[in-house]
Design a protein around this motif. Structure first.
Motif, PDB file in Angstrom:
ATOM      1  N   ILE A  41       0.835  -1.212   0.000  1.00  0.00           N
ATOM      2  CA  ILE A  41       0.000   0.000   0.000  1.00  0.00           C
ATOM      3  C   ILE A  41       0.864   1.255   0.000  1.00  0.00           C
ATOM      4  N   PHE A  42       1.824   1.333   0.902  1.00  0.00           N
ATOM      5  CA  PHE A  42       2.578   2.573   1.053  1.00  0.00           C
ATOM      6  C   PHE A  42       3.574   2.791  -0.085  1.00  0.00           C
ATOM      7  N   ILE A  43       4.125   1.734  -0.643  1.00  0.00           N
ATOM      8  CA  ILE A  43       4.998   1.892  -1.806  1.00  0.00           C
ATOM      9  C   ILE A  43       4.166   2.265  -3.035  1.00  0.00           C
ATOM     10  N   SER A  44       3.038   1.608  -3.224  1.00  0.00           N
ATOM     11  CA  SER A  44       2.189   1.854  -4.397  1.00  0.00           C
ATOM     12  C   SER A  44       1.629   3.271  -4.400  1.00  0.00           C
ATOM     13  N   GLY A  45       1.327   3.822  -3.217  1.00  0.00           N
ATOM     14  CA  GLY A  45       0.800   5.178  -3.145  1.00  0.00           C
ATOM     15  C   GLY A  45       1.733   6.188  -3.783  1.00  0.00           C
ATOM     16  N   SER A  46       3.031   6.019  -3.578  1.00  0.00           N
ATOM     17  CA  SER A  46       4.011   6.922  -4.182  1.00  0.00           C
ATOM     18  C   SER A  46       4.050   6.776  -5.696  1.00  0.00           C
ATOM     19  N   VAL A  47       3.924   5.536  -6.157  1.00  0.00           N
ATOM     20  CA  VAL A  47       3.970   5.277  -7.597  1.00  0.00           C
ATOM     21  C   VAL A  47       2.731   5.847  -8.292  1.00  0.00           C
ATOM     22  N   ILE A  48       1.581   5.642  -7.705  1.00  0.00           N
ATOM     23  CA  ILE A  48       0.318   6.061  -8.332  1.00  0.00           C
ATOM     24  C   ILE A  48       0.202   7.576  -8.423  1.00  0.00           C
ATOM     25  N   THR A  49       0.614   8.296  -7.380  1.00  0.00           N
ATOM     26  CA  THR A  49       0.505   9.761  -7.388  1.00  0.00           C
ATOM     27  C   THR A  49       1.613  10.437  -8.186  1.00  0.00           C
ATOM     28  N   LEU A  50       2.696   9.716  -8.469  1.00  0.00           N
ATOM     29  CA  LEU A  50       3.809  10.238  -9.288  1.00  0.00           C
ATOM     30  C   LEU A  50       4.400  11.537  -8.744  1.00  0.00           C
ATOM     31  N   GLY A  51       4.304  11.731  -7.425  1.00  0.00           N
ATOM     32  CA  GLY A  51       4.896  12.915  -6.805  1.00  0.00           C
ATOM     33  C   GLY A  51       4.079  14.172  -6.926  1.00  0.00           C
ATOM     34  N   VAL A  52       2.920  14.108  -7.603  1.00  0.00           N
ATOM     35  CA  VAL A  52       2.096  15.306  -7.765  1.00  0.00           C
ATOM     36  C   VAL A  52       1.559  15.787  -6.416  1.00  0.00           C
ATOM     37  N   ASP A  53       1.332  14.863  -5.484  1.00  0.00           N
ATOM     38  CA  ASP A  53       0.874  15.267  -4.152  1.00  0.00           C
ATOM     39  C   ASP A  53       1.867  16.219  -3.494  1.00  0.00           C
ATOM     40  N   GLN A  54       3.172  15.944  -3.664  1.00  0.00           N
ATOM     41  CA  GLN A  54       4.195  16.837  -3.111  1.00  0.00           C
ATOM     42  C   GLN A  54       4.300  18.130  -3.905  1.00  0.00           C
ATOM     43  N   ALA A  55       4.118  18.033  -5.213  1.00  0.00           N
ATOM     44  CA  ALA A  55       4.177  19.228  -6.061  1.00  0.00           C
ATOM     45  C   ALA A  55       3.048  20.200  -5.729  1.00  0.00           C
ATOM     46  N   ILE A  56       1.903  19.679  -5.315  1.00  0.00           N
ATOM     47  CA  ILE A  56       0.777  20.534  -4.922  1.00  0.00           C
ATOM     48  C   ILE A  56       1.179  21.447  -3.768  1.00  0.00           C
ATOM     49  N   VAL A  57       1.910  20.893  -2.796  1.00  0.00           N
ATOM     50  CA  VAL A  57       2.381  21.686  -1.657  1.00  0.00           C
ATOM     51  C   VAL A  57       3.452  22.674  -2.106  1.00  0.00           C
ATOM     52  N   ARG A  58       4.383  22.197  -2.921  1.00  0.00           N
ATOM     53  CA  ARG A  58       5.490  23.041  -3.378  1.00  0.00           C
ATOM     54  C   ARG A  58       4.991  24.219  -4.215  1.00  0.00           C
ATOM     55  N   LEU A  59       4.052  23.964  -5.139  1.00  0.00           N
ATOM     56  CA  LEU A  59       3.570  24.989  -6.067  1.00  0.00           C
ATOM     57  C   LEU A  59       2.304  25.686  -5.586  1.00  0.00           C
ATOM     58  N   ASN A  60       1.788  25.239  -4.446  1.00  0.00           N
ATOM     59  CA  ASN A  60       0.579  25.832  -3.857  1.00  0.00           C
ATOM     60  C   ASN A  60      -0.579  25.816  -4.860  1.00  0.00           C
ATOM     61  N   LEU A  61      -0.849  24.644  -5.432  1.00  0.00           N
ATOM     62  CA  LEU A  61      -1.885  24.506  -6.452  1.00  0.00           C
ATOM     63  C   LEU A  61      -3.271  24.389  -5.812  1.00  0.00           C
ATOM     64  N   SER A  62      -4.269  24.847  -6.555  1.00  0.00           N
ATOM     65  CA  SER A  62      -5.645  24.751  -6.059  1.00  0.00           C
ATOM     66  C   SER A  62      -6.298  23.473  -6.568  1.00  0.00           C
ATOM     67  N   PHE A  63      -7.373  23.104  -5.898  1.00  0.00           N
ATOM     68  CA  PHE A  63      -8.090  21.860  -6.212  1.00  0.00           C
ATOM     69  C   PHE A  63      -8.599  21.856  -7.654  1.00  0.00           C
ATOM     70  N   LYS A  64      -9.240  22.941  -8.056  1.00  0.00           N
ATOM     71  CA  LYS A  64      -9.898  22.964  -9.365  1.00  0.00           C
ATOM     72  C   LYS A  64      -8.912  22.993 -10.535  1.00  0.00           C
ATOM     73  N   GLU A  65      -7.657  23.374 -10.263  1.00  0.00           N
ATOM     74  CA  GLU A  65      -6.684  23.483 -11.353  1.00  0.00           C
ATOM     75  C   GLU A  65      -6.190  22.139 -11.859  1.00  0.00           C
ATOM     76  N   THR A  66      -6.201  21.138 -10.993  1.00  0.00           N
ATOM     77  CA  THR A  66      -5.532  19.882 -11.370  1.00  0.00           C
ATOM     78  C   THR A  66      -6.328  18.613 -11.119  1.00  0.00           C
ATOM     79  N   ILE A  67      -7.492  18.690 -10.482  1.00  0.00           N
ATOM     80  CA  ILE A  67      -8.151  17.470 -10.024  1.00  0.00           C
ATOM     81  C   ILE A  67      -8.631  16.568 -11.163  1.00  0.00           C
ATOM     82  N   ILE A  68      -9.110  17.148 -12.270  1.00  0.00           N
ATOM     83  CA  ILE A  68      -9.633  16.319 -13.363  1.00  0.00           C
ATOM     84  C   ILE A  68      -8.559  15.418 -13.964  1.00  0.00           C
TER      85      ILE A  68
END
Length: 392
Positions: free
Chosen positions: A51-78
């Motif tokens: 579970i924990f290894i796969s979570g990193s693979v599936i999100t491809l680091g975008v979860d961390q990029a959201i924090v780094r770039l301060n992205l909003s929900f509507k800009e990237t969720i689709i």
């Protein structure tokens, strides 16, 4: 209300949520260790790793990029929803081809929901909504504990899936509010580009945190898997949870206080190391007492010492990891992440080499290989931090 009181209020609630969730998740491990047989414990340890290894693979680091770039929900969720679905299918396909003994009809939905929660957690964390973000990330852990204590399950995936489905309550509100006339894929592409470096970093970390159980299931036995999991549960997991919360708080704080952060780093580095030695030594004796109390037997001293040194290495890495997340450019992130991943490759290769050519048992092989890997990670982390400090 003073600024200090505001900060304290902002941190105290998520701290309580984080503490409660990680405590109950740790108690889940303790409950499973004490109430179930060796085969069940080994299966749970393997499932957690996947579970924990796969979570990193599936999100491809975008979860961390959201924090780094301060992205909003509507800009990237689709596009992110599409990515999560496709990547979950791919991951489950790979695991099926590798013939893992997992229940895939449950695993697909578990991985899908876990990855979605990681994304939603990151949106709220980026907005500094610490309390809500911690609830999103950890609610399933609390519910999972309550489920396994209330009912004895023959298949561990059942309470896990129920816990993740219940966590969808946090997804309903943002989706009901979602109003998108068009999707700007250039923002998503930017998130993927930045996220790639975090993906490499997150994968390298999650692999080194959880692949030991995958390896020991390949080359060892269920009993060795249970021994390793039991020792990790007591000698690493509780303190490591505290370190994880420290990183959660530190990265956004450092990002918003650049000059102050580097000044504190220069002034208090030695105190940080001393605090680590004292606190982790004290924790070693506490962990030994907990192990004896729950397992009704003494821990293996050599394994306990190795895991304690690994824990100290993880303590030392909190600082460089937080600074990388807040300030490192893509080039530095790339270099550090590639170095970490190369070490992981060496770790896996050396574990198989030692096991098959030197004929050590699986428990010795994986424990010693893991220790050397963490020591190398500390070296690389602080070399990278030195470059970052020089460039500030």
């Amino acid at each position: 209300m003073s600024s200090k009181q505001v900060i304290l209020k902002k941190i105290s609630v998520p701290f309580v949520v984080n503490f409660l969730s990680l405590l109950t998740f740790w108690l889940s491990d303790v409950w499973i260790i004490s109430k179930y047989d060796t085969s069940f414990v080994s299966n749970w340890a393997l499932l957690k790793s996947v579970i924990f290894i796969s979570g990193s693979v599936i999100t491809l680091g975008v979860d961390q990029a959201i924090v780094r770039l301060n992205l909003s929900f509507k800009e990237t969720i689709i596009p992110l929803l599409f990515q999560i679905f496709i990547m979950t299918v791919c991951v489950c396909g790979i695991l099926w081809v590798l013939d893992f003994e997992l229940n895939f009809k449950y695993l697909f939905f578990i991985l899908l929901l876990y990855s979605l929660l990681l994304i939603l957690y990151s949106y709220e964390r980026s907005k500094l909504n610490y309390s809500l973000s911690m609830l999103i990330l950890n609610f399933w852990r609390i519910l999972f504990y309550l489920l396994i204590v209330a009912v004895t399950y023959k298949v561990i995936e059942v309470p896990l899936l129920i816990a993740f489905l219940s966590s969808l309550v946090f997804v309903v509100k943002p989706f009901l509010k979602l109003r998108i006339k068009h999707t700007d894929f250039s923002i998503y592409k930017s998130a993927i580009s930045t996220g790639f470096y975090f993906f490499l970093s997150a994968c390298s970390l999650n692999i080194i945190l959880f692949i030991d159980q995958i390896l020991i299931n390949f080359i060892g036995s269920e009993s060795e898997s249970e021994v390793l999991f039991s020792h990790v549960t007591f000698f690493i997991s509780p303190f490591a949870a505290v370190l994880g919360f420290a990183g959660f708080i530190l990265t956004p704080f450092l990002r918003d206080n650049r000059q102050k952060s580097f000044s504190i780093l220069k002034k208090y580095s030695l105190y940080f190391v001393i605090a680590g030695i004292v606190s982790i030594t004290a924790y070693f004796y506490l962990a030994t007492w907990l192990f004896v109390t729950v397992k009704k037997e003494d821990p293996q001293l050599w394994l306990s010492i190795i895991l304690t040194i690994i824990l100290f290495s993880r303590f030392l890495l909190v600082i460089p990891s937080s600074f990388f997340g807040a300030f490192a450019n893509n080039f530095l992130l790339n270099r550090v992440s590639i170095s970490y991943n190369l070490i992981n490759v060496i770790y896996i290769a050396s574990a198989f080499g030692i096991f098959y050519f030197m004929k050590w048992n699986a428990l010795y092989t994986i424990s010693i290989s893991l220790l050397l890997t963490w020591l190398l990670r500390v070296l690389i982390g602080y070399l990278g931090l030195g470059k970052l400090t020089a460039e500030k």
